[in-house]
Write a protein that holds these residues in place. Sequence first.
Motif, PDB file in Angstrom:
ATOM      1  N   UNK A  13       0.807  -1.237   0.000  1.00  8.92           N
ATOM      2  CA  UNK A  13       0.000   0.000   0.000  1.00  8.92           C
ATOM      3  C   UNK A  13       0.829   1.271   0.000  1.00  8.92           C
ATOM      4  N   UNK A  14       1.974   1.262   0.681  1.00  6.11           N
ATOM      5  CA  UNK A  14       2.791   2.483   0.723  1.00  6.11           C
ATOM      6  C   UNK A  14       3.307   2.853  -0.667  1.00  6.11           C
ATOM      7  N   UNK A  15       3.546   1.841  -1.510  1.00  6.20           N
ATOM      8  CA  UNK A  15       4.005   2.118  -2.876  1.00  6.20           C
ATOM      9  C   UNK A  15       2.928   2.860  -3.659  1.00  6.20           C
ATOM     10  N   UNK A  16       1.666   2.496  -3.423  1.00  3.86           N
ATOM     11  CA  UNK A  16       0.552   3.196  -4.074  1.00  3.86           C
ATOM     12  C   UNK A  16       0.532   4.666  -3.663  1.00  3.86           C
ATOM     13  N   UNK A  17       0.726   4.902  -2.356  1.00  7.31           N
ATOM     14  CA  UNK A  17       0.675   6.287  -1.867  1.00  7.31           C
ATOM     15  C   UNK A  17       1.808   7.125  -2.467  1.00  7.31           C
ATOM     16  N   UNK A  18       2.994   6.529  -2.573  1.00  5.73           N
ATOM     17  CA  UNK A  18       4.148   7.262  -3.120  1.00  5.73           C
ATOM     18  C   UNK A  18       3.899   7.622  -4.585  1.00  5.73           C
ATOM     19  N   UNK A  19       3.464   6.650  -5.370  1.00 10.75           N
ATOM     20  CA  UNK A  19       3.218   6.895  -6.794  1.00 10.75           C
ATOM     21  C   UNK A  19       2.101   7.916  -6.978  1.00 10.75           C
ATOM     22  N   UNK A  20       1.027   7.789  -6.204  1.00  9.80           N
ATOM     23  CA  UNK A  20      -0.081   8.745  -6.295  1.00  9.80           C
ATOM     24  C   UNK A  20       0.395  10.154  -5.973  1.00  9.80           C
ATOM     25  N   UNK A  21       1.239  10.261  -4.964  1.00 10.96           N
ATOM     26  CA  UNK A  21       1.757  11.572  -4.583  1.00 10.96           C
ATOM     27  C   UNK A  21       2.597  12.196  -5.692  1.00 10.96           C
ATOM     28  N   UNK A  22       3.428  11.372  -6.340  1.00  8.04           N
ATOM     29  CA  UNK A  22       4.240  11.874  -7.454  1.00  8.04           C
ATOM     30  C   UNK A  22       3.347  12.262  -8.635  1.00  8.04           C
ATOM     31  N   UNK A  23       2.320  11.473  -8.886  1.00  7.39           N
ATOM     32  CA  UNK A  23       1.440  11.737 -10.024  1.00  7.39           C
ATOM     33  C   UNK A  23       0.656  13.036  -9.860  1.00  7.39           C
ATOM     34  N   UNK A  24       0.445  13.458  -8.626  1.00  9.39           N
ATOM     35  CA  UNK A  24      -0.291  14.697  -8.389  1.00  9.39           C
ATOM     36  C   UNK A  24       0.435  15.921  -8.950  1.00  9.39           C
ATOM     37  N   UNK A  25       1.716  15.764  -9.277  1.00  6.00           N
ATOM     38  CA  UNK A  25       2.479  16.862  -9.867  1.00  6.00           C
ATOM     39  C   UNK A  25       2.170  17.049 -11.355  1.00  6.00           C
ATOM     40  N   UNK A  26       1.402  16.123 -11.937  1.00  9.45           N
ATOM     41  CA  UNK A  26       1.110  16.173 -13.369  1.00  9.45           C
ATOM     42  C   UNK A  26      -0.404  16.229 -13.565  1.00  9.45           C
ATOM     43  N   UNK A  27      -0.886  17.336 -14.104  1.00 12.35           N
ATOM     44  CA  UNK A  27      -2.329  17.532 -14.258  1.00 12.35           C
ATOM     45  C   UNK A  27      -2.951  16.562 -15.257  1.00 12.35           C
ATOM     46  N   UNK A  28      -2.139  16.007 -16.163  1.00 10.98           N
ATOM     47  CA  UNK A  28      -2.685  15.129 -17.202  1.00 10.98           C
ATOM     48  C   UNK A  28      -2.738  13.658 -16.773  1.00 10.98           C
ATOM     49  N   UNK A  29      -2.264  13.338 -15.553  1.00  9.09           N
ATOM     50  CA  UNK A  29      -2.335  11.968 -15.050  1.00  9.09           C
ATOM     51  C   UNK A  29      -3.583  11.779 -14.202  1.00  9.09           C
ATOM     52  N   UNK A  30      -4.400  10.795 -14.559  1.00 12.54           N
ATOM     53  CA  UNK A  30      -5.679  10.564 -13.899  1.00 12.54           C
ATOM     54  C   UNK A  30      -5.778   9.105 -13.455  1.00 12.54           C
ATOM     55  N   UNK A  31      -5.841   8.869 -12.160  1.00 12.72           N
ATOM     56  CA  UNK A  31      -5.887   7.499 -11.638  1.00 12.72           C
ATOM     57  C   UNK A  31      -7.266   6.880 -11.838  1.00 12.72           C
ATOM     58  N   UNK A  32      -7.284   5.645 -12.345  1.00  9.88           N
ATOM     59  CA  UNK A  32      -8.556   4.936 -12.550  1.00  9.88           C
ATOM     60  C   UNK A  32      -8.586   3.578 -11.853  1.00  9.88           C
ATOM     61  N   UNK A  33      -7.507   3.251 -11.106  1.00  9.89           N
ATOM     62  CA  UNK A  33      -7.543   1.969 -10.412  1.00  9.89           C
ATOM     63  C   UNK A  33      -6.324   1.696  -9.552  1.00  9.89           C
ATOM     64  N   UNK A  34      -6.551   1.014  -8.425  1.00  9.89           N
ATOM     65  CA  UNK A  34      -5.484   0.516  -7.547  1.00  9.89           C
ATOM     66  C   UNK A  34      -5.667  -0.985  -7.393  1.00  9.89           C
ATOM     67  N   UNK A  35      -4.609  -1.748  -7.647  1.00 12.78           N
ATOM     68  CA  UNK A  35      -4.697  -3.196  -7.531  1.00 12.78           C
ATOM     69  C   UNK A  35      -3.509  -3.715  -6.721  1.00 12.78           C
ATOM     70  N   UNK A  36      -3.803  -4.717  -5.890  1.00 14.22           N
ATOM     71  CA  UNK A  36      -2.801  -5.212  -4.955  1.00 14.22           C
ATOM     72  C   UNK A  36      -2.350  -6.636  -5.270  1.00 14.22           C
ATOM     73  N   UNK A  37      -2.930  -7.228  -6.300  1.00 13.26           N
ATOM     74  CA  UNK A  37      -2.416  -8.493  -6.810  1.00 13.26           C
ATOM     75  C   UNK A  37      -2.757  -8.588  -8.299  1.00 13.26           C
ATOM     76  N   UNK A  38      -2.061  -9.483  -8.986  1.00 13.17           N
ATOM     77  CA  UNK A  38      -2.192  -9.570 -10.429  1.00 13.17           C
ATOM     78  C   UNK A  38      -3.572  -9.954 -10.913  1.00 13.17           C
ATOM     79  N   UNK A  39      -4.275 -10.775 -10.136  1.00 16.63           N
ATOM     80  CA  UNK A  39      -5.602 -11.227 -10.565  1.00 16.63           C
ATOM     81  C   UNK A  39      -6.612 -10.075 -10.560  1.00 16.63           C
TER      82      UNK A  39
END
Length: 231
Positions: A13-39
């Motif tokens: 989960x912490x990896x998700x938070x880090x990536x989301x935080x970095x993505x907030x610096x780019x207005x053109x990046x829009x999150x549509x999903x968080x997944x914690x396993x491949x399935x």
Amino acid sequence: MELINYVILDDEPIAHRIIEGYCENFSFLNKVGNFYNGFEALEFFRKENADLLFLDINMPKLTGFEMLKSISDPPKVIVTSAYQEFALEGYELDITDYLLKPFGLDRFIKAINKLRITKVQDEDQLKEGFPSKIFLKSDKKYVQLELKEILYVEALGNYTKVFHSGGMLICPDKISDLEEKLPAPAFIRVHKSYLINRNQIDFLEGNQLKIGKVMIPIGQTYKTKLQGFLN
């Protein structure tokens, strides 16, 4: 730039938070999903689409690359992994970049810039109907290369050295001749002696850019044009 819809696949989960935080610096990046396993991710891609996947590799039950190989129409991929040994396999799967954990914002920005260059190049080639391959004469024969595999071209008098992912060709063409043959703006002249594939740029620094292990000079007369394509 139009929106890039992204998803994150990582079992931490912490990896998700880090990536989301970095993505907030780019207005053109829009999150549509968080997944914690491949399935979970596979189920999403069976029904939905995304433009970009931030992909962890070493996960239980189904690895990131196993999941990626199971998608019929995969998105652009930026790998985020603590394991460097998977890098070669990643590039064989045509990923955009490979971020080694822990990575900072500066390195993340370089990956996003590389993504933007790739996206523009793909859109330009699709829009203009550019071929994906080219024949180049070398040593009395014609060699077919994938355009995306060409790294850069270096002038050699009335000849050119064409560096590609599999090695190097010496072609009996002036660099100005190849500049006309290779489709712009995917390929751009950055110096009187260098023509580069924008998709292969790792980073720009001052009056140089890096492709693979090579630092290529940027001529003053070409710098403004290059920056215009990257902004």
